[in-house]
Design an enzyme around this catalytic site. Structure first.
Site, PDB file in Angstrom:
ATOM      1  N   TYR A 236     -25.469   0.757  -3.693  1.00  0.00           N
ATOM      2  CA  TYR A 236     -26.620   0.883  -4.594  1.00  0.00           C
ATOM      3  C   TYR A 236     -26.713  -0.338  -5.516  1.00  0.00           C
ATOM      4  CZ  TYR A 236     -30.108   2.865  -7.692  1.00  0.00           C
ATOM      5  OH  TYR A 236     -31.261   3.073  -8.413  1.00  0.00           O
TER       6      TYR A 236
ATOM      7  N   LYS B 136       0.857  -1.186   0.000  1.00  0.00           N
ATOM      8  CA  LYS B 136       0.000   0.000   0.000  1.00  0.00           C
ATOM      9  C   LYS B 136       0.890   1.232   0.000  1.00  0.00           C
ATOM     10  CE  LYS B 136      -4.508   0.927   0.484  1.00  0.00           C
ATOM     11  NZ  LYS B 136      -5.662   0.170   0.022  1.00  0.00           N
TER      12      LYS B 136
END
Ligand code: NAD
Length: 348
Positions: A176, A72
């Protein structure tokens, strides 16, 4: 820093770049993990984040069956004020110096355009228009939906979601799309988001019932799907959860390890976040330039089987699913390390 293979502090005089690239483990392959741009208060906080997130990527990539290690990067900057193409290019040059040990991608505070700037300086980048399938969210959502079905099968004996009540917290890119698939499968939706237009859209499209975001975990539902922020499962919320399953996309859902134990005690099945939300990283890792997504879909759909294996083993070993997920990732790493040829020192 003890368990990390490499930690690089990257500076650039001309652009003011201050970044940390943490390579946690490359046993399975190059360390893939996103680059986060965040206005950390001090380098110590940035280092802590880079170390923690890169370690998390080792486990996530290992469990997802990817031949990739964990890494990362964090850039200490305000994404709204300090980010320039030059800054991202300078970061790209530092990534390039690692010769492919670390492969970067988008994370919080980074846009596709930023990654295009990085890609001008290094080939060790994924998720750009030239290398990927674009937005990983639909794959994350697909994996979460598969994961929810696996949870339902484990708890209710059937993966059929027809008539099940599901509370979805957070209706962004992933939430969603998960809600859309749940609606398609005949589930009754309870939705919540701090952004009112997102809620109205779900009411319109899915006939969903809205609740206050702070109450999303308390409602009468079969399944609770956290797709907003992390640390939502904690000593304050867990006693009020009505659902028998918690399975959502949000990262770092458990505030502390004790919260996993608390869910188990209450008889609530928890899908470890990094196992169920791996569809995005799978799409970033496996998408090829101009390639189609069959392999990505296959691996993402396998998230359901991985979760089933985790739940069965957790039952046998009387432990929590997140302990089993960690153990499975560690076992894959140990097996690969063991299979490596050992280079013997040759004495003169
Ligand atoms: P997003 O920013 O598109 O959506 C997050 C949504 O949550 C927004 O609509 C926001 O208004 C809402 N929200 C914020 N705080 C809330 C609260 N307190 N209560 C209810 N709603 C709230 O993010 P996303 O890409 O959909 O990701 C959702 C979660 O899944 C994040 O935790 C993310 O780290 C994780 N995740 C995403 C991906 C991916 O591919 N996008 C992959 C792995 C994990």
């Amino acid at each position: 820093m003890g368990t990390h293979e490499d930690v690089v502090f990257a500076h650039d005089r001309d652009t003011g770049l201050q970044a940390i690239i943490a390579v946690h483990d490359t046993t399975l392959g190059p360390a893939l993990g996103g680059c986060r741009v965040w206005p950390y208060e001090n380098p110590g906080d940035a280092l802590t984040d880079a170390l923690r997130l890169s370690r998390g990527m080792t486990y996530k990539n290992a469990l997802a069956g990817l031949d990739l290690g964990g890494g990362k990067a964090v850039i200490i900057a305000d994404p709204r004020k300090d980010k320039t193409p030059e800054l991202m290019e300078a970061f790209g040059r530092h990534v390039d110096r690692l010769s492919g040990t670390y492969i970067t991608a988008e994370d919080v505070g980074v846009s596709p355009q930023d990654m295009e700037a990085v890609a001008r300086q290094t080939a060790h980048v994924r998720g750009t228009s030239a290398t990927g399938l674009g937005d990983p969210s639909p794959y994350t959502a697909l994996g979460v939906f598969e994961g929810i079905k696996a949870c339902a099968k484990h708890v209710f004996g059937s993966s059929d979601l027809e008539g099940r009540t599901v509370s979805v917290q957070g209706l962004g890119h992933v939430g969603y799309d998960v809600a859309r698939q749940l609606h398609g499968a005949g589930a009754r939706l309870i939705v919540s988001d701090i952004h009112a237009p997102a809620v109205l859209r779900a009411i319109d499209a899915f006939g969903a019932v809205a609740v206050d975001p702070a109450e999303a975990h308390m409602v009468e539902a079969d399944i609770f799907v956290p797709c907003a922020l992390g640390a939502g499962l904690n000593a304050r919320t867990i006693p009020h959860i009505q659902a028998r399953i918690v399975a959502g996309a949000a990262n770092n859902q458990l505030q502390t390890p004790a919260d996993g134990e608390a869910l188990k005690k209450r008889g609530i099945l928890y899908a470890p976040d990094y196992a169920i939300n791996a569809g995005g990283v799978i799409s970033i890792a496996l998408a090829s330039p101009g390639g189609e997504d069959t392999l990505v879909r296959q691996k993402t759909l396998a998230i359901g089987d991985t979760l089933t294996a985790i739940f069965e083993r957790a039952g046998t070993e009387e432990t929590t699913p997140e302990h089993v997920a960690d153990a499975m990732a560690e076992e894959r790493l140990a097996k690969t390390r063991k299979a490596r040829p050992v280079l013997k020192a040759v004495s003169a």
